[in-house]
Motif scaffolding. Structure first.
Motif, PDB file in Angstrom:
ATOM      1  N   UNK A  84      43.093  50.841  11.074  1.00  0.00           N
ATOM      2  CA  UNK A  84      42.177  51.935  10.766  1.00  0.00           C
ATOM      3  C   UNK A  84      40.884  51.725  11.533  1.00  0.00           C
ATOM      4  N   UNK A 108      31.275  43.594   5.159  1.00  0.00           N
ATOM      5  CA  UNK A 108      32.561  44.198   4.812  1.00  0.00           C
ATOM      6  C   UNK A 108      32.684  44.330   3.290  1.00  0.00           C
ATOM      7  N   UNK A 226      45.576  42.619  -0.082  1.00  0.00           N
ATOM      8  CA  UNK A 226      46.146  43.543   0.917  1.00  0.00           C
ATOM      9  C   UNK A 226      47.536  43.083   1.355  1.00  0.00           C
ATOM     10  N   UNK A 251      40.860  39.398  10.148  1.00  0.00           N
ATOM     11  CA  UNK A 251      39.445  39.406   9.732  1.00  0.00           C
ATOM     12  C   UNK A 251      38.601  38.611  10.733  1.00  0.00           C
TER      13      UNK A 251
ATOM     14  N   UNK B  41      42.937  50.700   5.971  1.00  0.00           N
ATOM     15  CA  UNK B  41      41.694  50.592   5.202  1.00  0.00           C
ATOM     16  C   UNK B  41      41.446  51.957   4.558  1.00  0.00           C
ATOM     17  N   UNK B  47      37.541  46.459   5.024  1.00  0.00           N
ATOM     18  CA  UNK B  47      38.608  45.566   4.567  1.00  0.00           C
ATOM     19  C   UNK B  47      39.899  46.353   4.393  1.00  0.00           C
ATOM     20  N   UNK B  48      40.983  45.839   4.955  1.00  0.00           N
ATOM     21  CA  UNK B  48      42.272  46.517   4.809  1.00  0.00           C
ATOM     22  C   UNK B  48      42.709  46.473   3.345  1.00  0.00           C
ATOM     23  N   UNK B  49      43.304  47.560   2.883  1.00  0.00           N
ATOM     24  CA  UNK B  49      43.840  47.606   1.521  1.00  0.00           C
ATOM     25  C   UNK B  49      45.327  47.296   1.504  1.00  0.00           C
TER      26      UNK B  49
END
Lengths: 260, 71
Positions: A84, A108, A226, A251, B41, B47-49
């Motif tokens: 994303x 973040x 996640x 990350x 995200x 932050x990725x979900x």
């Protein structure tokens, strides 16, 4: 004559303050887990004076509007990523006070952090190169899960740089980790600049700040959540999910995950 | 006896040779299996979900599943 001298000083003070302010425009390419700098390229700025710096990235206005897209990126090894690409109205902010060595950030997770642990163990090398009109010197360090190389100029002897990179005897114009999975490159500099008004401290809601230790726990938790959520969806849809993906592959800050 | 021995040796050689070829093909395919890492995200907080890695042919489908799960 007594009147003339103070008037002259009043005009001189704002000029000297402006002379201390500078602005660097960087590109920030985030390619975690991709093996080279093939990921999204965000616009970022660093505003600084002799006491403080403010780094801003992934902010709507820096990109000419809000971005929210799911994009595919091809890795050099033939694999790929779908991530994303997103900005937000305020951006992610990093405000460093060089006198107290404290980093305030809107990081973040939209968390507000007061980090007193910023002390990067830089090793300064003899190697130099040119970036624009500046001769820059190489420095390397391991910091929060990554090996960084930074190029700084002693022409501007201030300890600032992009994101959380700080503490060198000159301004960092370029920095990257191994394989350039995170890569800040120099675009241009305005120094001195008259835009001192851009250097504003970050305001946390109700002035409540998270400690770095709590942020670290939060980052690990969101990463693991996640992974678990992703695995559940993949398995329920009948896809075998390849586990064991390292934190550094998704990350910027990769922390050691303690087993319970 | 010689007439019987020769075909036995030839058949054995062919079987071993085929087994070896099959094994090499399998290793070749494993080494070059394409994977896609999917990271979504939902709220744009950086932050990725949802995250996961699957074979490339399932990448788009898993991405769509993750995006649906955000809603």
């Amino acid at each position: 004559m007594k009147f003339i001298i103070p008037t002259f000083l009043v005009f001189l003070i704002p000029i000297s303050i402006n002379a201390q302010t500078g602005i660097v425009n960087y590109g920030e390419i985030q390619s975690m887990g991709m093996g080279s700098s093939v990921g999204p390229d965000y616009n970022a700025i660093l505003v600084f004076d002799t006491s403080n710096s403010l780094y801003i990235t992934r902010k709507d206005s820096l990109e000419g509007g809000h971005i929210l897209e799911q994009r595919n990126f091809e890795h050099t090894d033939g694999n790929g990523s779908s991530i994303t690409v997103v900005t937000n109205p305020e951006g992610f902010l990093y405000y460093y006070n060089s006198h107290h060595k404290i980093l305030y950030s809107r990081d973040l997770g939209f968390k507000y952090i007061k980090d007193k642990t910023i002390a990067i163990p830089w090793k300064i090398q003899d190697t130099t190169k040119k970036i624009g009109d500046y001769t820059v010197q190489k420095a390397t360090a391991f910091f929060r899960g990554r090996n960084y190389t930074a190029w700084f100029t002693t022409k501007i002897p201030l300890p600032y740089g992009p994101w959380k990179l700080s503490g060198l005897p000159g301004l960092i114009l370029e920095a990257y980790d191994t394989d350039k999975e995170i890569y800040w490159y120099f675009k241009n500099i305005e120094y001195p600049s008259k835009k001192s008004y851009l250097l504003k401290p970050i305001k946390a809601p109700n002035d409540i700040w998270m400690t770095f230790e709590d942020f670290k726990k939060f980052s690990i938790k969101t990463y693991l959540d996640a992974q678990v959520s992703g695995r559940m969806i993949a398995e329920s849809a009948g896809y075998s999910n390849n586990d064991e993906y390292e934190m550094s592959k998704s990350r910027i800050e990769a922390f050691k995950i303690e087993e319970n | 006896m010689k007439k019987l021995f020769l075909p036995v040796v030839l058949v054995s050689f062919t079987l071993v040779s085929n087994a070896s070829e099959t094994s090499n093909t399998s290793n070749f395919e494993t080494a070059f299996e394409c994977h896609r890492h999917i990271s979504v995200d939902c709220d744009g907080d950086g932050n990725a979900d949802y995250e996961g890695t699957v074979r490339c042919e399932y990448g788009d489908a898993l991405r769509d599943q993750f995006i649906s799960a955000c809603r």
